[in-house]
Design a protein around this motif. Structure first.
Motif, PDB file in Angstrom:
ATOM      1  N   LEU A 117      17.740 -13.261  -1.100  1.00 23.25           N
ATOM      2  CA  LEU A 117      16.534 -13.033  -0.295  1.00 23.25           C
ATOM      3  C   LEU A 117      16.689 -11.860   0.667  1.00 23.25           C
ATOM      4  N   THR A 118      15.668 -11.030   0.735  1.00 21.81           N
ATOM      5  CA  THR A 118      15.546 -10.040   1.805  1.00 21.81           C
ATOM      6  C   THR A 118      14.358 -10.473   2.639  1.00 21.81           C
ATOM      7  N   THR A 119      14.596 -10.727   3.922  1.00 18.46           N
ATOM      8  CA  THR A 119      13.512 -11.195   4.779  1.00 18.46           C
ATOM      9  C   THR A 119      13.045 -10.136   5.776  1.00 18.46           C
ATOM     10  N   LYS A 120      13.914  -9.172   6.048  1.00 17.79           N
ATOM     11  CA  LYS A 120      13.567  -8.095   6.981  1.00 17.79           C
ATOM     12  C   LYS A 120      14.369  -6.855   6.594  1.00 17.79           C
ATOM     13  N   VAL A 121      14.022  -5.730   7.195  1.00 12.40           N
ATOM     14  CA  VAL A 121      14.800  -4.500   7.027  1.00 12.40           C
ATOM     15  C   VAL A 121      15.191  -4.007   8.418  1.00 12.40           C
ATOM     16  N   LEU A 122      16.484  -3.778   8.594  1.00  8.65           N
ATOM     17  CA  LEU A 122      16.996  -3.197   9.830  1.00  8.65           C
ATOM     18  C   LEU A 122      17.000  -1.680   9.647  1.00  8.65           C
ATOM     19  N   ALA A 123      16.285  -0.982  10.521  1.00  2.77           N
ATOM     20  CA  ALA A 123      16.183   0.483  10.435  1.00  2.77           C
ATOM     21  C   ALA A 123      16.915   1.089  11.630  1.00  2.77           C
ATOM     22  N   ILE A 124      17.984   1.795  11.349  1.00  2.00           N
ATOM     23  CA  ILE A 124      18.786   2.408  12.406  1.00  2.00           C
ATOM     24  C   ILE A 124      18.512   3.902  12.388  1.00  2.00           C
ATOM     25  N   GLY A 125      17.825   4.366  13.444  1.00  2.00           N
ATOM     26  CA  GLY A 125      17.419   5.761  13.510  1.00  2.00           C
ATOM     27  C   GLY A 125      18.427   6.627  14.248  1.00  2.00           C
ATOM     28  N   SER A 126      18.526   7.864  13.798  1.00  2.00           N
ATOM     29  CA  SER A 126      19.408   8.848  14.444  1.00  2.00           C
ATOM     30  C   SER A 126      18.672  10.175  14.571  1.00  2.00           C
ATOM     31  N   TRP A 127      18.838  10.808  15.730  1.00  2.00           N
ATOM     32  CA  TRP A 127      18.251  12.129  15.931  1.00  2.00           C
ATOM     33  C   TRP A 127      18.878  13.115  14.965  1.00  2.00           C
ATOM     34  N   THR A 128      18.090  14.062  14.512  1.00  2.00           N
ATOM     35  CA  THR A 128      18.622  15.152  13.695  1.00  2.00           C
ATOM     36  C   THR A 128      18.833  16.374  14.607  1.00  2.00           C
ATOM     37  N   THR A 159      16.122  10.450  11.318  1.00  2.00           N
ATOM     38  CA  THR A 159      16.344   9.846  10.009  1.00  2.00           C
ATOM     39  C   THR A 159      16.766   8.397  10.230  1.00  2.00           C
ATOM     40  N   PHE A 160      16.580   7.576   9.215  1.00  2.00           N
ATOM     41  CA  PHE A 160      16.881   6.152   9.332  1.00  2.00           C
ATOM     42  C   PHE A 160      17.825   5.697   8.225  1.00  2.00           C
ATOM     43  N   GLU A 161      18.785   4.877   8.630  1.00  2.00           N
ATOM     44  CA  GLU A 161      19.568   4.093   7.678  1.00  2.00           C
ATOM     45  C   GLU A 161      18.828   2.769   7.554  1.00  2.00           C
ATOM     46  N   LEU A 162      18.499   2.365   6.342  1.00  2.00           N
ATOM     47  CA  LEU A 162      17.718   1.147   6.112  1.00  2.00           C
ATOM     48  C   LEU A 162      18.604   0.093   5.472  1.00  2.00           C
ATOM     49  N   ILE A 163      18.693  -1.060   6.142  1.00  2.00           N
ATOM     50  CA  ILE A 163      19.572  -2.127   5.676  1.00  2.00           C
ATOM     51  C   ILE A 163      18.746  -3.393   5.445  1.00  2.00           C
ATOM     52  N   PRO A 164      18.573  -3.807   4.173  1.00  2.00           N
ATOM     53  CA  PRO A 164      17.884  -5.077   3.921  1.00  2.00           C
ATOM     54  C   PRO A 164      18.760  -6.227   4.421  1.00  2.00           C
ATOM     55  N   VAL A 165      18.136  -7.199   5.102  1.00  2.00           N
ATOM     56  CA  VAL A 165      18.878  -8.355   5.597  1.00  2.00           C
ATOM     57  C   VAL A 165      18.135  -9.629   5.209  1.00  2.00           C
ATOM     58  N   GLY A 166      18.891 -10.731   5.189  1.00  2.00           N
ATOM     59  CA  GLY A 166      18.314 -12.021   4.820  1.00  2.00           C
ATOM     60  C   GLY A 166      19.055 -13.154   5.488  1.00  2.00           C
ATOM     61  N   PRO A 167      18.852 -14.364   4.982  1.00  2.00           N
ATOM     62  CA  PRO A 167      19.505 -15.520   5.587  1.00  2.00           C
ATOM     63  C   PRO A 167      21.029 -15.361   5.571  1.00  2.00           C
ATOM     64  N   LEU A 168      21.667 -15.951   6.561  1.00  2.00           N
ATOM     65  CA  LEU A 168      23.131 -15.923   6.635  1.00  2.00           C
ATOM     66  C   LEU A 168      23.663 -16.971   5.651  1.00  2.00           C
ATOM     67  N   TRP A 169      23.592 -16.604   4.367  1.00  2.00           N
ATOM     68  CA  TRP A 169      23.844 -17.562   3.293  1.00  2.00           C
ATOM     69  C   TRP A 169      25.238 -18.188   3.308  1.00  2.00           C
ATOM     70  N   PRO A 170      26.293 -17.523   3.804  1.00  2.00           N
ATOM     71  CA  PRO A 170      27.596 -18.217   3.811  1.00  2.00           C
ATOM     72  C   PRO A 170      27.596 -19.498   4.656  1.00  2.00           C
ATOM     73  N   LEU A 171      26.611 -19.650   5.551  1.00  2.00           N
ATOM     74  CA  LEU A 171      26.542 -20.908   6.304  1.00  2.00           C
ATOM     75  C   LEU A 171      26.318 -22.105   5.380  1.00  2.00           C
ATOM     76  N   GLY A 172      25.853 -21.835   4.182  1.00  2.00           N
ATOM     77  CA  GLY A 172      25.683 -22.908   3.200  1.00  2.00           C
ATOM     78  C   GLY A 172      26.969 -23.651   2.917  1.00  2.00           C
ATOM     79  N   LEU A 173      28.099 -23.006   3.134  1.00  2.00           N
ATOM     80  CA  LEU A 173      29.387 -23.685   2.941  1.00  2.00           C
ATOM     81  C   LEU A 173      29.490 -24.910   3.850  1.00  2.00           C
ATOM     82  N   LEU A 174      28.819 -24.875   4.986  1.00  2.00           N
ATOM     83  CA  LEU A 174      28.874 -25.993   5.926  1.00  2.00           C
ATOM     84  C   LEU A 174      28.018 -27.173   5.463  1.00  2.00           C
TER      85      LEU A 174
END
Length: 120
Positions: free
Chosen positions: A20-31, A99-114
């Motif tokens: 799942l991708t639920t959001k996108v983290l956009a990290i902007g940097s000045w050129t 410019t932006f670095e775009l990182i798709p993010v979703g649920p912290l699925w490794p918590l399922g181990l718990l």
């Protein structure tokens, strides 16, 4: 439910969450085009257009990088291409000043181990 079925269910839940991708983290940097002289005339337009994205529900949260090197947006989109399209039409994007670095993010699925039952 048997322990094997519970384990299989947890594995399936974790696999689904990992995809799942639920959001996108956009990290902007000045050129290099964004100098102390070129930024001020653009910033009022940038701020208004960014507020419009927030009011449209596309930007969930926005931050400034503490080192002053750009902005960070948590975007309510699931496709990095949509995030890119939205950010590129902002005044700083059109001017090639950020410019932006775009990182798709979703649920912290490794918590399922718990969710697995502890061994008895």
């Amino acid at each position: 439910m048997s322990d094997d079925k519970k384990s299989t269910t947890v594995d399936a839940e974790m696999k689904a969450a990992a995809a799942l991708t639920t959001k996108v983290l956009a990290i902007g940097s000045w050129t290099a085009k964004a100098t102390p002289e070129t930024r001020p005339p653009v910033m009022p337009f940038e701020a208004r257009d960014t507020m419009r994205l927030q009011l449209a529900g596309k930007i969930d949260q926005w931050f400034a990088k503490t080192d002053g090197s750009g902005a960070v947006f948590l975007m309510n989109v699931t496709d990095p291409a949509e995030a890119h399209a939205l950010l590129e039409v902002l005044p700083l994007g059109r001017a090639g000043m950020m410019t932006f670095e775009l990182i798709p993010v979703g649920p912290l699925w490794p918590l399922g181990l718990l969710l697995r039952e502890p061994a008895r």
